[in-house]
Design a protein around this motif. Structure first.
Motif, short mmCIF file in Angstrom:
data_model
loop_
_atom_site.label_atom_id
_atom_site.label_comp_id
_atom_site.label_asym_id
_atom_site.label_seq_id
_atom_site.Cartn_x
_atom_site.Cartn_y
_atom_site.Cartn_z
N ARG A 337 1.07 -1.20 0.10
CA ARG A 337 -0.05 0.03 0.14
C ARG A 337 0.83 1.36 -0.08
NH1 ARG A 337 -2.47 -1.03 4.18
NH2 ARG A 337 -1.24 0.08 5.87
N ILE A 338 1.85 1.06 0.60
CA ILE A 338 2.66 2.38 0.72
C ILE A 338 3.75 2.40 -0.62
CG2 ILE A 338 4.85 3.42 1.92
CD1 ILE A 338 4.07 1.77 4.55
N PHE A 339 4.06 1.52 -1.19
CA PHE A 339 4.89 1.48 -2.31
C PHE A 339 4.41 0.45 -3.17
CE2 PHE A 339 8.17 1.83 1.43
CZ PHE A 339 8.59 3.15 0.92
N PRO A 340 3.19 1.02 -3.94
CA PRO A 340 2.66 -0.01 -4.93
C PRO A 340 3.42 0.15 -6.38
CG PRO A 340 1.72 2.27 -5.02
CD PRO A 340 2.44 2.06 -3.67
N HIS A 341 4.54 1.07 -6.59
CA HIS A 341 5.04 1.09 -7.92
C HIS A 341 6.14 0.09 -8.20
CE1 HIS A 341 4.56 5.22 -5.92
NE2 HIS A 341 5.43 4.76 -4.87
N PRO A 342 5.95 -0.16 -9.58
CA PRO A 342 7.09 -1.22 -10.18
C PRO A 342 8.32 -0.42 -10.53
CG PRO A 342 5.38 -0.52 -11.78
CD PRO A 342 4.89 0.09 -10.46
N ILE A 343 8.92 0.10 -9.38
CA ILE A 343 10.09 0.91 -9.51
C ILE A 343 11.13 0.21 -8.80
CG2 ILE A 343 11.15 3.05 -8.58
CD1 ILE A 343 8.48 4.67 -8.90
N ASN A 344 12.33 0.44 -9.52
CA ASN A 344 13.63 -0.28 -9.12
C ASN A 344 14.57 0.93 -8.48
OD1 ASN A 344 12.96 -2.06 -11.43
ND2 ASN A 344 13.39 -3.04 -9.51
N LEU A 345 15.59 0.52 -7.95
CA LEU A 345 16.83 1.56 -7.43
C LEU A 345 17.75 1.51 -8.78
CD1 LEU A 345 17.51 0.83 -3.58
CD2 LEU A 345 16.16 2.77 -4.70
N CYS A 346 18.52 2.79 -8.66
CA CYS A 346 19.81 2.84 -9.69
C CYS A 346 20.69 3.69 -9.06
CB CYS A 346 19.12 3.28 -10.86
SG CYS A 346 20.58 3.68 -12.25
N THR A 347 21.90 3.32 -9.24
CA THR A 347 23.10 4.10 -8.62
C THR A 347 23.64 4.66 -9.86
OG1 THR A 347 24.60 2.08 -8.98
CG2 THR A 347 23.72 2.65 -6.77
N ILE A 348 24.24 6.00 -9.71
CA ILE A 348 24.56 6.80 -10.83
C ILE A 348 26.04 7.18 -10.43
CG2 ILE A 348 24.23 8.55 -12.39
CD1 ILE A 348 21.12 8.09 -11.94
N GLU A 349 26.89 7.20 -11.26
CA GLU A 349 28.27 7.85 -10.94
C GLU A 349 28.34 9.15 -11.58
OE1 GLU A 349 31.26 5.39 -11.76
OE2 GLU A 349 30.72 3.59 -11.16
N LEU A 350 28.73 10.17 -10.59
CA LEU A 350 28.72 11.71 -10.92
C LEU A 350 29.74 12.52 -10.19
CD1 LEU A 350 24.95 12.24 -9.98
CD2 LEU A 350 25.81 12.24 -12.37
N SER A 351 30.25 13.17 -11.11
CA SER A 351 31.48 14.41 -10.81
C SER A 351 30.82 15.39 -9.73
CB SER A 351 32.02 14.90 -11.96
OG SER A 351 31.17 15.92 -12.50
N VAL A 352 31.83 16.03 -9.21
CA VAL A 352 31.35 17.11 -8.20
C VAL A 352 30.42 18.25 -8.93
CG1 VAL A 352 31.99 18.99 -6.78
CG2 VAL A 352 33.28 16.61 -6.62
N ALA A 353 30.79 18.47 -10.37
CA ALA A 353 30.13 19.52 -10.86
C ALA A 353 28.62 18.92 -11.15
CB ALA A 353 31.10 19.93 -12.34
N GLU A 354 28.56 17.61 -11.55
CA GLU A 354 27.42 17.02 -12.00
C GLU A 354 26.39 17.12 -10.65
OE1 GLU A 354 28.41 14.29 -15.68
OE2 GLU A 354 28.86 13.50 -13.69
N MET A 355 27.02 16.77 -9.57
CA MET A 355 26.36 16.65 -8.46
C MET A 355 25.68 17.99 -7.94
SD MET A 355 26.14 13.65 -7.22
CE MET A 355 25.99 13.97 -5.24
N LYS A 356 26.40 18.98 -8.08
CA LYS A 356 25.99 20.36 -7.91
C LYS A 356 24.81 20.76 -8.86
CE LYS A 356 29.10 23.55 -6.84
NZ LYS A 356 30.42 24.50 -7.19
N GLU A 357 24.95 20.46 -9.96
CA GLU A 357 23.82 20.82 -11.15
C GLU A 357 22.76 19.92 -10.32
OE1 GLU A 357 22.76 20.07 -15.88
OE2 GLU A 357 24.83 19.72 -15.11
N ILE A 358 22.74 18.71 -10.22
CA ILE A 358 21.50 17.83 -9.68
C ILE A 358 20.93 18.59 -8.53
CG2 ILE A 358 20.85 15.69 -8.88
CD1 ILE A 358 21.44 15.82 -11.95
#
Length: 455
Positions: A337-358
């Protein structure tokens, strides 16, 4: 001599069973009438019949859907992404073990070892008058997901082109079940006039009378059990060609109500509730959810996904929590009921500049109020973007877990797969990433809760 061939078809039901009893009754009645006057009929499904956001589907891991397809008398089905990538390898391998129909999908097979006995690249059907119909099928190209689940994919369109040319020499009619979407269907029709009809799905498009491209008829029956399609082919036995093909959509809501219809639909939900109502862990307090703020539940969830992924930091939207976590005994039903979504986790590799943009993009003040549809999301509104383990100080420097980020270091962010499709964060689409499959968010919370609440 003219032969009339009827094909009833459904697509993208997504386990919406509201109109299932009346649709099933209508098609059976029609097929009986047609059989009595000597006309051949078939019933096809073009994928995404199941959706694990539905209680009954989740509880039976899709096998309940197969039972319903059996009872309805389907002849041929193909798989959509909801069959293909929301089940583990083992679950999909055995999904159709008890199917009384043919399952056709030509562009998926096991990466290692044997493929399932049910998985066929095509089938040939023979009508009462001896006309041979070749049925080919392919499913949407989610290669990265399939590979993580130990399936291999061949290119859908080139595979269908090859099979259509091959079968054209062996059969009188070539039909294609396409869980590829309207754009791919149009491209396929343009390239392959050897196919007579492409039954469409995946993009939930509605073509009330079909659409003809390059002599190929395309169909589209919407989503969620809105329509049942009825294709009529007139085949000239003497000329050995189709002289007319016509597709119409029947509004299932307008079909006659059948006896005990609501009871049948309610039984499916009750059965799902019964199976899932099993304790998974016990809490000492309730964990509230919020859609526009951080919450006790979001903190708990962040810990769970950081532990699961081994990532440095996390990002997700608060709208994924459809309810709070209750105090006391928590069941699998609660987590669904809390999480009905068919969603998975994903890990993403990012630089410091990309992390700031995100981080800056995550401050978008319009996103929390979006009524998101699709991308696996089964919630109400998108909610606030929550970030854990990364922030920016007053000097606009990136902090990772409270410390200044190393400009030369690549950091690992764990997030939801819905963010990797490029709609919210375009840079995620091309970054190096790793999907965590087959566990959904609810499964990860169950595993974490069983450890955390034992302490």
């Amino acid at each position: 001599m003219l032969e009339k061939i009827h094909i009833f078809h459904t697509n993208d039901l997504h386990s919406h069973f509201k109109y299932w009893p009346r649709m099933q009754s209508y098609v059976k009645e029609m097929r009986n009438k047609l059989g009595n006057i000597g006309e051949t009929s078939y019933l096809f499904d073009v994928g995404d019949h199941l959706d694990r956001s539905n209680i009954y589907t989740e509880a039976t891991v899709g096998k309940g859907n197969v039972r319903l397809l059996n009872e309805a008398g389907y002849d041929v089905v193909t798989i959509g992404n909801n069959e293909g990538i929301t089940l583990s390898h083992e679950e999909l391998f055995h999904l159709y073990d008890n199917a009384n129909f043919d399952v056709v999908v030509a562009n998926v097979y096991a990466s290692h070892g044997k493929k399932p006995a049910w998985m066929k690249p095509y089938v040939i059907l023979t009508t009462a008058m001896g006309t041979k119909i070749g049925v080919i099928a392919a499913t949407a190209m989610f290669e990265v997901y399939y590979e993580e689940l130990n399936w291999h994919m061949d290119d859908a369109r080139s595979t269908l082109l090859r099979l259509a040319h091959q079968l054209r020499e062996e059969v009188d009619i070539v039909l294609c079940l396409s869980h590829l979407g309207i754009t791919e269907d149009e491209l396929l029709a343009d390239e392959c006039p050897e196919i007579d009809v492409i039954f469409g799905s995946h993009t939930h498009h509605v073509l009330p009378e079909g659409k003809v491209i390059n002599g190929v008829l395309l169909t589209g029956g919407g989503k969620f059990g809105q329509y049942t399609g009825h294709l009529i082919l007139e085949y000239d036995k003497k000329l050995r060609k189709i002289v007319e093909k016509k597709d119409t959509l029947i509004h299932n809501k307008d079909l006659p109500i059948v006896k005990n219809e609501q009871k049948v639909v309610q039984f499916l939900e009750d059965e799902g509730n019964r199976i899932l109502d099993t304790p998974v862990f016990t809490t000492k307090k309730a964990y509230n959810k919020e859609w526009f703020h951080y919450s006790q539940l979001s903190d708990l969830f962040a810990h769970a996904i950081l532990e699961k992924s081994g990532a440095d930091c996390a990002l997700f939207n608060a709208g994924i929590f459809l309810d709070g976590l209750p105090k006391g005994i928590v069941t699998a039903l609660d987590l669904h009921r809390i999480f009905p979504h068919p969603i998975n986790l994903c890990t993403i590799e990012l630089s410091v500049a990309e992390m700031k943009e995100i981080y800056m993009q995550s401050k978008n003040e319009e996103w929390p109020y979006i009524e998101l549809k699709g991308l696996g999301f089964r919630g109400v509104i998108f909610g606030k973007i929550l970030t854990y383990g990364f922030s920016m100080n007053e000097n606009r420097q990136l902090l990772i877990n409270g410390k200044l980020a190393d400009q030369n270091h690549i950091y690992k962010l764990v997030t939801l797969d819905l963010f990797t499709f490029g709609y919210f964060y375009p840079s995620f689409k091309y970054a190096k990433k790793q999907y965590i499959l087959p566990e959904f968010l609810r499964n990860i919370m169950i595993d974490y809760g069983q450890r955390f609440f034992k302490q």
